[in-house]
Design a protein around this motif. Structure first.
Motif, PDB file in Angstrom:
ATOM      1  N   THR A  92      -2.492  10.140   0.044  1.00 27.78           N
ATOM      2  CA  THR A  92      -2.927   9.078   0.950  1.00 27.78           C
ATOM      3  C   THR A  92      -4.451   8.949   0.872  1.00 27.78           C
ATOM      4  O   THR A  92      -5.165   9.945   0.847  1.00 27.78           O
ATOM      5  CB  THR A  92      -2.513   9.370   2.400  1.00 27.78           C
ATOM      6  N   LEU A  93      -4.921   7.700   0.837  1.00 26.44           N
ATOM      7  CA  LEU A  93      -6.347   7.415   0.744  1.00 26.44           C
ATOM      8  C   LEU A  93      -6.703   6.402   1.816  1.00 26.44           C
ATOM      9  O   LEU A  93      -6.128   5.311   1.876  1.00 26.44           O
ATOM     10  CB  LEU A  93      -6.702   6.851  -0.642  1.00 26.44           C
ATOM     11  N   ALA A  94      -7.660   6.751   2.673  1.00 25.85           N
ATOM     12  CA  ALA A  94      -8.168   5.828   3.690  1.00 25.85           C
ATOM     13  C   ALA A  94      -9.383   5.117   3.130  1.00 25.85           C
ATOM     14  O   ALA A  94     -10.305   5.756   2.611  1.00 25.85           O
ATOM     15  CB  ALA A  94      -8.525   6.589   4.965  1.00 25.85           C
ATOM     16  N   LEU A  95      -9.391   3.783   3.245  1.00 25.48           N
ATOM     17  CA  LEU A  95     -10.444   2.959   2.658  1.00 25.48           C
ATOM     18  C   LEU A  95     -11.318   2.356   3.736  1.00 25.48           C
ATOM     19  O   LEU A  95     -10.830   1.660   4.629  1.00 25.48           O
ATOM     20  CB  LEU A  95      -9.819   1.837   1.827  1.00 25.48           C
ATOM     21  N   ASP A  96     -12.611   2.607   3.634  1.00 23.28           N
ATOM     22  CA  ASP A  96     -13.590   1.975   4.512  1.00 23.28           C
ATOM     23  C   ASP A  96     -13.461   0.460   4.390  1.00 23.28           C
ATOM     24  O   ASP A  96     -13.476  -0.089   3.292  1.00 23.28           O
ATOM     25  CB  ASP A  96     -14.990   2.437   4.100  1.00 23.28           C
ATOM     26  N   GLU A  97     -13.331  -0.224   5.519  1.00 26.26           N
ATOM     27  CA  GLU A  97     -13.136  -1.675   5.483  1.00 26.26           C
ATOM     28  C   GLU A  97     -14.416  -2.454   5.211  1.00 26.26           C
ATOM     29  O   GLU A  97     -14.373  -3.677   5.098  1.00 26.26           O
ATOM     30  CB  GLU A  97     -12.527  -2.142   6.807  1.00 26.26           C
ATOM     31  N   GLY A  98     -15.542  -1.760   5.075  1.00 25.90           N
ATOM     32  CA  GLY A  98     -16.801  -2.475   4.917  1.00 25.90           C
ATOM     33  C   GLY A  98     -16.978  -3.153   3.577  1.00 25.90           C
ATOM     34  O   GLY A  98     -17.572  -4.209   3.489  1.00 25.90           O
ATOM     35  N   SER A  99     -16.493  -2.558   2.492  1.00 24.30           N
ATOM     36  CA  SER A  99     -16.732  -3.119   1.157  1.00 24.30           C
ATOM     37  C   SER A  99     -15.498  -3.000   0.295  1.00 24.30           C
ATOM     38  O   SER A  99     -14.941  -1.913   0.141  1.00 24.30           O
ATOM     39  CB  SER A  99     -17.897  -2.416   0.462  1.00 24.30           C
ATOM     40  N   ARG A 100     -15.102  -4.101  -0.322  1.00 24.34           N
ATOM     41  CA  ARG A 100     -13.897  -4.100  -1.146  1.00 24.34           C
ATOM     42  C   ARG A 100     -14.168  -3.639  -2.571  1.00 24.34           C
ATOM     43  O   ARG A 100     -13.260  -3.174  -3.253  1.00 24.34           O
ATOM     44  CB  ARG A 100     -13.283  -5.491  -1.122  1.00 24.34           C
ATOM     45  N   ARG A 113      -8.551   7.884 -14.296  1.00 21.67           N
ATOM     46  CA  ARG A 113      -8.998   9.233 -14.682  1.00 21.67           C
ATOM     47  C   ARG A 113      -7.936  10.285 -14.441  1.00 21.67           C
ATOM     48  O   ARG A 113      -7.821  11.238 -15.213  1.00 21.67           O
ATOM     49  CB  ARG A 113     -10.269   9.614 -13.928  1.00 21.67           C
ATOM     50  N   LEU A 114      -7.167  10.122 -13.349  1.00 18.90           N
ATOM     51  CA  LEU A 114      -6.247  11.184 -12.941  1.00 18.90           C
ATOM     52  C   LEU A 114      -4.782  10.755 -12.895  1.00 18.90           C
ATOM     53  O   LEU A 114      -3.908  11.591 -12.691  1.00 18.90           O
ATOM     54  CB  LEU A 114      -6.644  11.712 -11.551  1.00 18.90           C
ATOM     55  N   GLY A 115      -4.524   9.452 -13.044  1.00 13.66           N
ATOM     56  CA  GLY A 115      -3.146   8.991 -12.909  1.00 13.66           C
ATOM     57  C   GLY A 115      -2.635   9.042 -11.484  1.00 13.66           C
ATOM     58  O   GLY A 115      -1.420   9.071 -11.250  1.00 13.66           O
ATOM     59  N   VAL A 116      -3.547   9.027 -10.513  1.00 12.07           N
ATOM     60  CA  VAL A 116      -3.188   9.139  -9.095  1.00 12.07           C
ATOM     61  C   VAL A 116      -3.257   7.756  -8.455  1.00 12.07           C
ATOM     62  O   VAL A 116      -4.277   7.071  -8.541  1.00 12.07           O
ATOM     63  CB  VAL A 116      -4.147  10.109  -8.369  1.00 12.07           C
ATOM     64  N   ARG A 117      -2.164   7.348  -7.807  1.00 11.83           N
ATOM     65  CA  ARG A 117      -2.114   6.067  -7.097  1.00 11.83           C
ATOM     66  C   ARG A 117      -1.609   6.326  -5.676  1.00 11.83           C
ATOM     67  O   ARG A 117      -0.425   6.187  -5.390  1.00 11.83           O
ATOM     68  CB  ARG A 117      -1.220   5.069  -7.819  1.00 11.83           C
ATOM     69  N   PRO A 118      -2.511   6.701  -4.783  1.00  8.08           N
ATOM     70  CA  PRO A 118      -2.097   7.103  -3.433  1.00  8.08           C
ATOM     71  C   PRO A 118      -1.692   5.911  -2.573  1.00  8.08           C
ATOM     72  O   PRO A 118      -2.022   4.755  -2.862  1.00  8.08           O
ATOM     73  CB  PRO A 118      -3.359   7.766  -2.880  1.00  8.08           C
ATOM     74  N   ARG A 119      -0.956   6.219  -1.510  1.00  6.73           N
ATOM     75  CA  ARG A 119      -0.712   5.216  -0.483  1.00  6.73           C
ATOM     76  C   ARG A 119      -2.024   4.954   0.240  1.00  6.73           C
ATOM     77  O   ARG A 119      -2.824   5.870   0.475  1.00  6.73           O
ATOM     78  CB  ARG A 119       0.339   5.712   0.518  1.00  6.73           C
ATOM     79  N   LEU A 120      -2.249   3.703   0.589  1.00  9.74           N
ATOM     80  CA  LEU A 120      -3.533   3.291   1.153  1.00  9.74           C
ATOM     81  C   LEU A 120      -3.414   3.024   2.635  1.00  9.74           C
ATOM     82  O   LEU A 120      -2.380   2.562   3.121  1.00  9.74           O
ATOM     83  CB  LEU A 120      -4.044   2.044   0.433  1.00  9.74           C
TER      84      LEU A 120
END
Length: 267
Positions: A92-100, A113-120
């Motif tokens: 799971t990755l939390a994304l700062d809403e300030g910048s896309r 780089r890692l093949g990782v696609r976390p839930r956002l």
């Protein structure tokens, strides 16, 4: 009515807007978060804005009107991912809403780089990251410079990670105009402001440092060493590389070609 120009409200923009806002400025200047500026430009509420680079590729008929930008040639300091688990194990990755753009860059670096696609999940502006339970948290801007203490097993400076991985600079934001806007006078003032800002970094650092809980030397170092304000050939190559990765992850539509106005440095 004067044209409407929007700039990012973060510390990193101060050298780009140095001296703007006086009677000779041929536009009105407002400040907001990068994502908000992109929305306002799209809605026609602004004529020119300093928008996240990913938003440029999402727009229709946008033009890059100056060679003034916010970029980096290495560690950027104000864009970071804080990992509570090893990066390879992030779910799971939390994304700062300030910048896309930073959100897109985080997704690209993890996937490519890692093949990782976390839930956002969203990390709202003004929220406390200590209340977020995601495996990793992306922070940008001023709150990335002063993050609250959490148990992070690893921290990525996304500027540094991108540069080490690609060998290219990274461009976070550019001055972009929507279609039909006359920009020659605006562009000249924006480039002159950037040039003046670069010549007056010590003064800007002294003025702004305390507002961001920094020492003057820390603020100057941020401007001088961490940030890069010129969109040159390598930066344009980097934008194209970033766009190609974004298309590959369905973060941007295919078939877009960057449109640059006459972006020579104004002296």
């Amino acid at each position: 009515m004067k044209p409407r120009v929007g700039a990012v409200r973060y510390l990193n923009t101060k050298p780009l807007v140095h001296g703007l806002g006086d009677a000779d400025t041929p536009f009105t200047l407002s400040f907001d978060y990068p994502s908000h500026l992109a929305d306002q430009l799209s809605l026609g509420l602004l004529d020119v804005a300093l928008i996240p680079s990913i938003e440029y590729f999402l727009g229709d008929g946008y033009r890059i009107i100056t060679d003034a930008c916010i970029g980096c040639l290495g560690p950027v300091w104000s864009v970071k991912i804080f990992f509570r688990v090893p990066p390879q194990q992030v779910q799971t990755l939390a994304l700062d809403e300030g910048s896309r753009t930073s959100a897109a860059l985080a997704k690209i670096l993890l996937a490519e780089r890692l093949g990782v696609r976390p839930r956002l999940q969203a990390l709202p502006l003004g929220s406390d990251m200590r209340d977020c339970e995601a495996d990793a948290i992306l922070l940008i801007g001023d709150r990335a410079i002063h993050p609250p203490a959490i148990d992070a097993v690893e921290v990525w400076d996304l500027g540094e990670t991108w540069v080490e991985w690609t060998g290219l600079p990274f461009v976070f934001a550019m001055w972009v105009a929507r279609p039909g806007v006359a920009t020659e006078a605006i562009a000249q003032h924006l480039m002159q402001a950037r040039n003046s800002g670069l010549e007056n970094l010590p003064e800007i650092a002294e003025r702004e440092a305390a507002n961001y809980q920094l020492t003057t030397s820390e603020c100057f170092q941020y401007f001088h060493d961490n940030l890069h304000f010129t969109l040159g050939p390598q930066e344009k190559t980097a934008l194209t590389r970033f766009y190609d990765y974004a298309v590959g992850l369905d973060l941007a539509p295919s078939g877009r070609t960057p449109i640059y106005d006459d972006c020579e440095i104004a002296r």
